[in-house]
Design an enzyme around this catalytic site. Structure first.
Site, short mmCIF file in Angstrom:
data_model
loop_
_atom_site.label_atom_id
_atom_site.label_comp_id
_atom_site.label_asym_id
_atom_site.label_seq_id
_atom_site.Cartn_x
_atom_site.Cartn_y
_atom_site.Cartn_z
N CYS A 48 10.54 -9.77 13.83
CA CYS A 48 10.85 -10.49 12.59
C CYS A 48 9.93 -11.68 12.40
O CYS A 48 9.79 -12.19 11.28
CB CYS A 48 12.31 -10.93 12.59
N GLU A 106 19.68 -13.66 9.78
CA GLU A 106 18.22 -13.75 9.90
C GLU A 106 17.70 -12.39 9.48
O GLU A 106 18.05 -11.37 10.07
CB GLU A 106 17.84 -14.10 11.33
#
Length: 700
Positions: free
Chosen positions: A310, A271
């Site tokens: 994020c 990720e």
């Protein structure tokens, strides 16, 4: 926070952030070397971090041997209960974790997102593991596939745990949540974890691991912590192992290029960078609840964790005619509500970035975006005035503080707005000229973790979601109905997938039991019904039955879980259905559907020979045919599953039921368990009338 300016005398007094390997705490022989980390708000040197001299081969081997052995002694339910127990234990020690977290620049709310969020993941998987997984070590995936005419050869898919370790490399922004959201599904699957936290905030992860060790809850080898560099760790891995990485795309690409990933079969999921978008629908004009919710969401994502998420909103897509109102409203909300400073000071609700290095990177990214055409609509790159821990206010000096920055772009096509990520309190406003244009602009991010769509128009919502969904791992719909209840744009939940395509890394984490299966191997299993039953612990059609009334003189309902066995069964006598039975059932229930009451209409239906018995009449009779009426050990019938009616039953036909113990699931914490019984309803010609599973609760 890395530094090369700490005097040698000071470095000798710094603590070393320890590693926990092979179920012991480890520090390097020379504690004067290593990377220093600092308090994000004050610049105070806190500790050094080093893995100099740590044998990573032994770390991996310990997980593969001791960790695998000890976790292999437990079923899914037993592991799930340990996750719940661990969550309860850590919940009682949150305050000490908050204290450590504050040194990273995190406010109390930021720390709760990280710490409480991570503990919440443990609770969730502790619950889902017991509700959705069998109390065994094998998961059956999908229905049985019969591969021979006589049923003696069949196949299905099963999941078993991978035989290696799960290496989890985490980012600096969520030292607790990032660790626990990866650890929980791996542990539930039965795979030992080797966790490598990011250096700037790894001391917070170490504090939580210290508490985990002190709890004594986890089996040996199930969790190891490596504090510091692990440059050669992938050299130790092979096809048995899994790597889950969160961080920059450049680092992810280096790891993905490792020979053990490219040709050695190491499972790799990541990720990475994500230019997440928030789209304001054309119906959400100023004054609507949607406009208000949208502005609140944008400012929250700019300032929570100082924008170091994020999932933070990096691109704000708004109709051209609403741009000025949006920019003004965002700036006004920041001015009115955001107090920047040391998170330990009263009233501060936005803290520092994690390190001075991080501050330099974010400022450099903003400068590059301004050079490419972005204009400062709010904020400044100058050192801001901040609230200190003692309540005084002055210019930021040693701390990694940055004001929220809002950029606006005259050119929505500028490549930099869709490619540069300033990983801090920074977002950009761009305009679109129609829903299709919004979809196109959102896709220019190259794939991201999440997008928010803010509209109260179902048609607009449908068009936007179907247009952008394939470019995002999650789509968050925001309107007046869920504005108060939403968990927010930037908050992944353990029940749903976290990850995204393209730039976001192409990986998947969380998603409930899906993430457990990521740590398991899906294998096609072929064999006879008896062998499939032996491997899976679930009775398969065609496998042997033990008709206990004939072999033992005992009804299977008279057996407790201690004596009941898979395959124990009972076969009833035939019972004939009359037209009067059908009519009486129709009249007493009110179910007078024509197939049960009108001969001519029933015969005209291609599925029926004439009047037929109600399916629920047959199920009721079946219960009467297999039940044993005396109290216990069966405590309750709590449902039916997988019911299918196959062959109609007309007046004059007869039915019988064959009931077989299919799956036995003892409950770890109760004096009873669940038994699923395979129910097969057949007629006088042995044709299948109905199939279903009967679920009962049975005393241990």
């Amino acid at each position: 926070m890395p530094s090369t300016t700490v005097p040698a005398a000071d470095r000798q007094t710094l603590k070393i952030v320890p590693s926990f390997v092979k179920d012991s705490w480890w520090v390097p022989a020379d504690t004067h070397k290593g990377t220093e980390v600092r308090d994000a708000s004050t610049g105070e040197a806190l500790a050094t971090v080093s893995t100099e001299g740590l044998d990573l081969t032994e770390v991996v081997n310990y997980g593969r041997t001791t960790g695998q052995k000890e976790l292999g002694k437990l079923t899914f339910h037993q592991r799930a209960l340990k996750l719940k127990e661990l969550a309860q234990y850590l919940n009682g020690r949150r305050e000490e974790f908050y204290t450590a977290s504050a040194k990273t620049g995190a406010t109390k709310i930021d720390s709760m997102i990280d710490i409480d969020g991570g503990i919440g993941v443990l609770f969730t998987f502790g619950s889902k593991g017991r509700r959705e997984l069998p109390n065994s070590q094998v998961i059956i995936d999908g229905p049985l596939e019969v591969l021979s005419k006589d049923g003696s050869f069949a196949g299905e898919h099963i999941y078993t745990r991978i035989p290696g370790v799960a290496v989890q490399i985490n980012a600096f922004n969520f030292p607790v949540w990032g660790m626990l959201e990866k650890f929980a599904p791996a542990f539930l699957a039965g795979v030992p974890t080797v966790v490598k936290p990011a250096t700037p905030t790894g001391y917070v992860a170490a504090a939580v691991v210290k508490a985990i060790v002190e709890s004594g809850i986890l089996p040996d080898g199930s969790l190891q912590l490596v504090s510091g560099s692990v440059r050669t760790l992938l050299d130790e891995l092979d096809y048995r192992d899994l790597v889950a990485f969160t961080g920059s795309a450049s680092t992810a690409n280096q790891l993905k290029a490792h020979p053990n990933v490219v040709t050695g079969g190491v499972r790799f999921t990541c990720e990475t960078d994500s230019l997440n978008a928030a789209i304001l629908g054309p119906d959400a004009a100023q004054g609507t609840p949607e406009f208000e919710a949208f502005i609140k969401a944008v400012v929250t994502e700019m300032t929570a964790k100082a924008g170091q998420k994020c999932t933070a909103i990096r691109r704000v897509l708004v109709p051209a005619e609403l741009k000025d109102e949006v920019v003004t409203a965002i700036g006004a909300r920041i001015t009115e509500r955001v107090v920047l400073g040391d998170p330990r000071a009263e009233g501060v609700n936005m803290g520092a970035l994690a390190s001075l290095e991080q501050l330099r990177d974010v400022r450099a990214a903003v400068e590059a975006m301004i050079a490419a055409g972005g204009e400062l609509a709010y904020g400044s790159l100058d050192a801001p005035r901040v609230t200190r821990a003692d309540g005084s206010i002055d210019l930021a000096a040693d701390g990694a503080f940055m004001s929220p920055v809002l950029l606006e772009w005259a050119n929505a096509e500028a490549p930099e707005v869709h490619s540069l990520e300033a990983f801090g309190p920074v977002t950009s406003v761009i305009t679109y000229s129609g829903v299709a244009d919004a979809v196109r602009l959102a896709a220019k991010g190259g794939g991201s973790l999440v997008a928010s769509v803010c509209t109260n128009d179902p048609d607009i919502a449908r068009e936007l979601v179907t247009g952008i969904a394939a470019h995002h791992g999650r789509v968050h719909l925001l309107n007046r109905e869920d504005a108060r209840s939403t968990t927010g744009h930037g908050s992944p939940v353990p029940h749903l997938v976290h990850g995204g395509p393209g730039r976001a890394g192409g990986g998947e984490e969380l998603g409930g039991i899906r993430s457990v299966l990521h740590h398991m191997q899906r294998t096609a299993l072929q064999g006879s019904p008896n062998m499939l039953t032996a491997v899976t612990g679930v009775w398969h059609s065609g496998a042997d039955r033990n008709f206990t009334m004939e072999t033992e003189g005992e009804h299977p309902f008279r057996k407790s879980l201690t004596t009941l066995r898979i395959g124990d069964a009972i076969r009833s006598e035939l019972r004939t259905v009359s037209l009067a039975d059908i009519s009486d059932f129709a009249n007493s229930t009110g179910d007078t559907f024509y197939a049960h009451t009108n001969q001519e209409a029933a015969q005209a239906n291609p599925f029926f020979p004439g009047i037929v018995a109600h399916g629920y009449l047959l199920l009721s009779w079946a219960a009467g045919l297999f039940v044993e009426p005396a109290p216990g050990p069966v405590l309750a019938n709590y449902g039916l599953e997988n019911l299918r009616f196959i062959t109609p039953v007309a007046a004059g036909d007869s039915i019988r039921v064959t009931l077989t113990a299919k799956k036995i699931t003892p409950r770890e914490t109760d004096e009873y368990g669940e038994v699923a019984w395979d129910a097969l309803l057949t007629n006088q010609n042995d044709e299948i009338v109905a199939t279903y599973d009967v679920l009962t609760l049975v005393e241990k």
